[in-house]
Design an enzyme around this catalytic site. Structure first.
Site, PDB file in Angstrom:
ATOM      1  CE1 TYR A  26       1.883   2.229  -6.973  1.00  0.00           C
ATOM      2  CE2 TYR A  26       2.190   1.897  -4.622  1.00  0.00           C
ATOM      3  CZ  TYR A  26       1.724   2.664  -5.668  1.00  0.00           C
ATOM      4  OH  TYR A  26       1.106   3.864  -5.411  1.00  0.00           O
ATOM      5  CD  GLU A  71       1.421   4.300   3.552  1.00  0.00           C
ATOM      6  OE1 GLU A  71       1.589   5.386   2.990  1.00  0.00           O
ATOM      7  OE2 GLU A  71       1.987   3.250   3.203  1.00  0.00           O
TER       8      GLU A  71
HETATM    9  C1  LIG Z   1       0.684   3.405  -0.332  1.00  0.00           C
HETATM   10  C2  LIG Z   1       1.374   2.265  -0.334  1.00  0.00           C
HETATM   11  C3  LIG Z   1       1.116   1.158  -1.218  1.00  0.00           C
HETATM   12  C4  LIG Z   1       2.024   0.127  -1.233  1.00  0.00           C
HETATM   13  C5  LIG Z   1       1.814  -0.946  -2.106  1.00  0.00           C
HETATM   14  C6  LIG Z   1       0.715  -0.939  -2.938  1.00  0.00           C
HETATM   15  O1  LIG Z   1       0.525  -1.962  -3.805  1.00  0.00           O
HETATM   16  C7  LIG Z   1      -0.202   0.078  -2.892  1.00  0.00           C
HETATM   17  C8  LIG Z   1       0.000   1.140  -2.027  1.00  0.00           C
END
Ligand SMILES: C=Cc1ccc(O)cc1
Length: 178
Positions: A26, A71
């Protein structure tokens, strides 16, 4: 970046890349004290990217930061960053429909909020899929707050390597356009 994080201000404007222990990669940016941007490079929803997600961002104790948000998909997220240790912990609470139809969420969400809201009504929420994982931070950049160049295009293969090797942003943390 070898700075020591002490205050909330030290954290805001920082851009991170990290790999969870389950292998999911991520990229995440603390855009300002109430906003985050991110891009997902590996894992169940690789290819998804989001700008201007509203979030709660606090410092728990010196150099330890907690970020939480919910979200449009119905996914809830809680992140704990320990940048001085190059570690973080994330917990993602996925609605059942995202586990069953992850491809619906793999897009630039900002242009498809209506699709996310329709899907969360149409499909099941429960049982939720809980994904709690530690991660190792592989990159930290001082992008400054409200820098729209940090997360400005879809993820591509090799992007995180380009960022880590200094090929992606110039000395003002502006994107070097290809
Ligand atoms: C679902 C989003 C999201 C964004 C960053 C992260 O480390 C985990 C989930």
């Amino acid at each position: 970046m070898e700075k020591q994080f002490k205050t909330l201000d030290d954290f805001l404007g920082t851009h991170f890349i990290y790999t969870y222990d389950n292998g999911w990669e991520y990229e995440w940016y603390a855009k300002n004290d109430h906003t985050v941007d991110y891009r997902i490079h590996g894992g169940m929803v690789a290819g998804r990217w989001v700008k201007d997600q509203e979030a709660d961002i606090v410092m728990l104790t010196e150099g330890v930061y907690k970020i939480t948000w919910t979200e449009p998909t119905g996914t809830d997220v809680a992140l704990d960053f320990m940048p001085n240790e190059k570690k973080m912990h994330g917990t993602i609470f996925f609605p059942k429909w995202v586990e069953e139809h992850p491809e619906i969420t793999v897009t630039f969400q900002n242009e498809h909020i209506d699709v996310m809201e329709e899907a969360r009504e149409k499909y099941d929420t429960y049982p939720k899929l809980l994904v709690p994982e530690f991660a190792t931070i592989t990159y930290m950049g001082d992008a400054g707050q409200n820098n729209e160049d940090v997360i400005a295009e879809a993820p591509y293969k090799g992007m995180t390597d380009d960022i880590r090797t200094g090929k992606y942003y110039d000395s003002n943390y502006k994107r070097i356009k290809k």
